[in-house]
Design an enzyme around this catalytic site. Structure first.
Site, PDB file in Angstrom:
ATOM      1  N   VAL A  25      35.209  77.105  28.664  1.00 39.70           N
ATOM      2  CA  VAL A  25      34.159  77.283  27.662  1.00 39.70           C
ATOM      3  C   VAL A  25      34.048  75.960  26.912  1.00 39.70           C
ATOM      4  CG1 VAL A  25      33.488  78.542  25.582  1.00 39.70           C
ATOM      5  CG2 VAL A  25      34.607  79.749  27.464  1.00 39.70           C
ATOM      6  N   ASP A  26      32.898  75.303  27.026  1.00 34.02           N
ATOM      7  CA  ASP A  26      32.737  73.954  26.472  1.00 34.02           C
ATOM      8  C   ASP A  26      31.492  73.886  25.598  1.00 34.02           C
ATOM      9  OD1 ASP A  26      32.591  71.273  25.893  1.00 34.02           O
ATOM     10  OD2 ASP A  26      32.766  70.597  27.973  1.00 34.02           O
ATOM     11  N   THR A  27      31.665  74.120  24.301  1.00 35.26           N
ATOM     12  CA  THR A  27      30.525  74.108  23.385  1.00 35.26           C
ATOM     13  C   THR A  27      29.962  72.710  23.188  1.00 35.26           C
ATOM     14  OG1 THR A  27      31.992  73.927  21.480  1.00 35.26           O
ATOM     15  CG2 THR A  27      31.295  76.151  22.121  1.00 35.26           C
ATOM     16  N   GLY A  28      30.673  71.696  23.640  1.00 33.54           N
ATOM     17  CA  GLY A  28      30.181  70.322  23.530  1.00 33.54           C
ATOM     18  C   GLY A  28      29.313  69.907  24.698  1.00 33.54           C
TER      19      GLY A  28
END
EC number: 3.4.23.50
Length: 156
Positions: A25-28
């Protein structure tokens, strides 16, 4: 799906075009990226003119030529046209996370770390309600002062 920030990276599974994949999970990340070694050979892709820029710039970058059907960790319907490159693991970017209704919650520490740990072990997910469908009370019940003694059974 919920994950507390810890030494472990937040990973979850998604099903893209019937194929189950695990990703970080990579919100960036603006877009989701599939590792080249996990991309099925029979799925069409094309080389892109634009590269991927992050900590390192990827040189050999592809993109799916099709918009793909995806099911999130709780079977949330979504679509994605991922990038494909040589990375060690798949990245679920904001393009999918938004469709899945992902939230980042920073809760105030109303309770001791020990009580939070106990609740988490019992299945409590921060930001969700209690109960079978996680739709119950989400905040503590506040005590209300009853100065008139009404409803207490006290004789007037």
């Amino acid at each position: 799906w919920a994950s507390q920030v810890s030494e472990n990276r937040p990973v979850c599974k998604a099903v893209i075009q019937g194929k189950q994949l695990e990703g970080l999970v990579d919100t960036g990340a603006d877009v989701s990226i599939i590792a080249l070694n996990q991309w099925p050979k029979n799925w069409p892709k094309q080389k892109t003119v634009t590269g991927l820029v992050g900590i390192v710039t990827a040189s050999e970058v592809y993109q799916s030529t099709e918009i793909l059907h995806c099911l999130g960790p709780h079977n949330q319907e979504s679509t994605v046209q991922p990038m494909i490159t040589s990375i060690p693991l798949n990245l679920w970017g904001r393009d999918l996370l938004q469709q899945w209704g992902a939230e980042i919650t920073m809760t105030a520490t109303l309770y001791s770390p020990m009580s939070q740990k106990i609740m988490t072990k019992m299945g409590y997910i921060p930001g969700k309600g209690l109960g079978k469908n996680e739709d119950g009370i989400k905040v503590p019940i506040e005590a209300k002062i009853n100065h008139g003694r009404e409803g207490t059974g006290y004789p007037f």
